[in-house]
Scaffold this active site. Structure first.
Site, PDB file in Angstrom:
ATOM      1  N   LYS A 134       0.874  -1.166   0.000  1.00  0.00           N
ATOM      2  CA  LYS A 134       0.000   0.000   0.000  1.00  0.00           C
ATOM      3  C   LYS A 134       0.914   1.220   0.000  1.00  0.00           C
ATOM      4  O   LYS A 134       1.640   1.467   0.962  1.00  0.00           O
ATOM      5  CB  LYS A 134      -0.918   0.020   1.218  1.00  0.00           C
TER       6      LYS A 134
ATOM      7  N   GLY B 228      -8.351   9.427   9.246  1.00  0.00           N
ATOM      8  CA  GLY B 228      -8.720   9.515  10.649  1.00  0.00           C
ATOM      9  C   GLY B 228      -9.777  10.544  10.982  1.00  0.00           C
ATOM     10  O   GLY B 228     -10.125  10.720  12.151  1.00  0.00           O
TER      11      GLY B 228
ATOM     12  N   ALA C  41      -9.631   5.830   3.770  1.00  0.00           N
ATOM     13  CA  ALA C  41      -9.491   7.037   4.590  1.00  0.00           C
ATOM     14  C   ALA C  41     -10.771   7.851   4.644  1.00  0.00           C
ATOM     15  O   ALA C  41     -11.431   8.079   3.622  1.00  0.00           O
ATOM     16  CB  ALA C  41      -8.343   7.940   4.126  1.00  0.00           C
ATOM     17  N   GLY C  42     -11.114   8.293   5.860  1.00  0.00           N
ATOM     18  CA  GLY C  42     -12.230   9.188   6.071  1.00  0.00           C
ATOM     19  C   GLY C  42     -13.532   8.525   6.468  1.00  0.00           C
ATOM     20  O   GLY C  42     -14.468   9.200   6.895  1.00  0.00           O
TER      21      GLY C  42
ATOM     22  N   ASN D  70      -9.471   1.767   9.481  1.00  0.00           N
ATOM     23  CA  ASN D  70      -8.614   1.572  10.638  1.00  0.00           C
ATOM     24  C   ASN D  70      -9.190   2.289  11.847  1.00  0.00           C
ATOM     25  O   ASN D  70      -9.779   1.683  12.736  1.00  0.00           O
ATOM     26  CB  ASN D  70      -7.191   2.030  10.358  1.00  0.00           C
ATOM     27  N   THR D  71      -9.100   3.628  11.853  1.00  0.00           N
ATOM     28  CA  THR D  71      -9.472   4.395  13.034  1.00  0.00           C
ATOM     29  C   THR D  71     -10.918   4.168  13.457  1.00  0.00           C
ATOM     30  O   THR D  71     -11.224   4.093  14.652  1.00  0.00           O
ATOM     31  CB  THR D  71      -9.246   5.895  12.783  1.00  0.00           C
TER      32      THR D  71
END
Length: 264
Positions: free
Chosen positions: A101, A162, A189-190, A211-212
């Site tokens: 990645k 995040g 992301a986001g 992830n987050t």
């Protein structure tokens, strides 16, 4: 999703359309539980430049082997193409995979990719035999340059890393999907809530990387399962071909044949 609707990334068929990040979980045990609850088959892990000599990724690699998922190393934290290329080469040694990645960050506050360095690194790594998963913006021209550089998968952001904001620019993501109908597109992301994941899957995106939103949830294991269900629902909705939005109302019950028409 089931194997009847597989996701194919670099000639590898996968049943799950959820990719999970591995950073900032409360403990390795909770991380392992969340991975299992999500049903994902790919997890990402960062490898800093200083980890190369000490092979600091070995403990994580052991955890991944025990769970039985594929690892996707990333170049998180890299600010230049040169740094990202070196990190990818070390990750290939540590994790014994040519999947990477690719992240090249260009702006500190938003963590927006440096698209010029990204294309440069993607071309070099593709030429070196890597299977590149580039973290990019939702820009059509950049996407075209990345494909020309050898990428066969694109990973556009929905919002800054995040942030949990969901889709910042729905028009841009729809345009990207329309312009590259045959390229696997993974929103990265986001994404902050299962509803965000369902939304992009209904738009025809092939997968979501999180992830987050999972690792920082009050209950990461339950949240991982919630995202898995949302992604499955969104994909099913897309395949079912949702109705087209209308400006005017349309009754769901036919007007003709109403029981009180003759009494009016």
């Amino acid at each position: 999703m089931t194997s009847a609707d597989p996701l194919t990334l670099y000639d590898v068929a996968l049943s799950s359309r959820l990719l999970l990040g591995t950073a900032r979980y409360p403990s390795p045990a909770i991380l392992a539980e969340a991975i299992r609850a999500s049903g994902c088959e790919i997890v990402t892990v960062s490898l800093r430049r200083e980890a190369g000599g000490a092979r600091a990724g070995e403990a994580f690699w052991s955890l991944v082997r025990d769970i039985g998922v594929r690892v996707l190393p990333n170049t998180a934290g890299c600010r230049t193409a040169k740094e990202a290329i070196a990190t990818a080469q070390m990750a290939r040694e540590v994790f014994a995979t040519d999947w990477i990645k690719l992240e090249v960050i260009g702006e500190e506050d938003t963590l927006q990719p440096d698209v010029f360095g990204l294309v440069e690194a993607a071309r070099a790594l593709s030429d070196d035999g890597f299977k590149v998963f580039p973290y990019t913006t939702d820009d059509l021209v950049v996407a075209d340059r990345l494909l020309d550089a050898g990428c066969r998968v694109l990973m556009p952001w929905a919002a800054p890393i995040g942030s949990g904001r969901g889709v910042n620019d729905i028009f841009a993501l729809r345009a990207l999907r329309a312009h590259f109908p045959d390229t696997p597109l993974i929103v990265d992301a986001g994404i902050g809530a299962p509803s965000h994941a369902a939304q992009v899957m209904e738009m025809g995106y092939d997968a979501v990387l999180l992830n987050t939103a999972v690792s920082r949830a009050g209950d990461p294991v339950r949240m991982a399962r919630a995202f898995a269900l949302a992604i499955e629902a969104g994909r099913a909705g897309f395949l079912a071909e949702p109705m087209t939005p209308r400006d005017m109302a349309e009754p769901s019950t036919p007007v003709i044949g109403r029981p009180f028409d003759k009494l009016a």
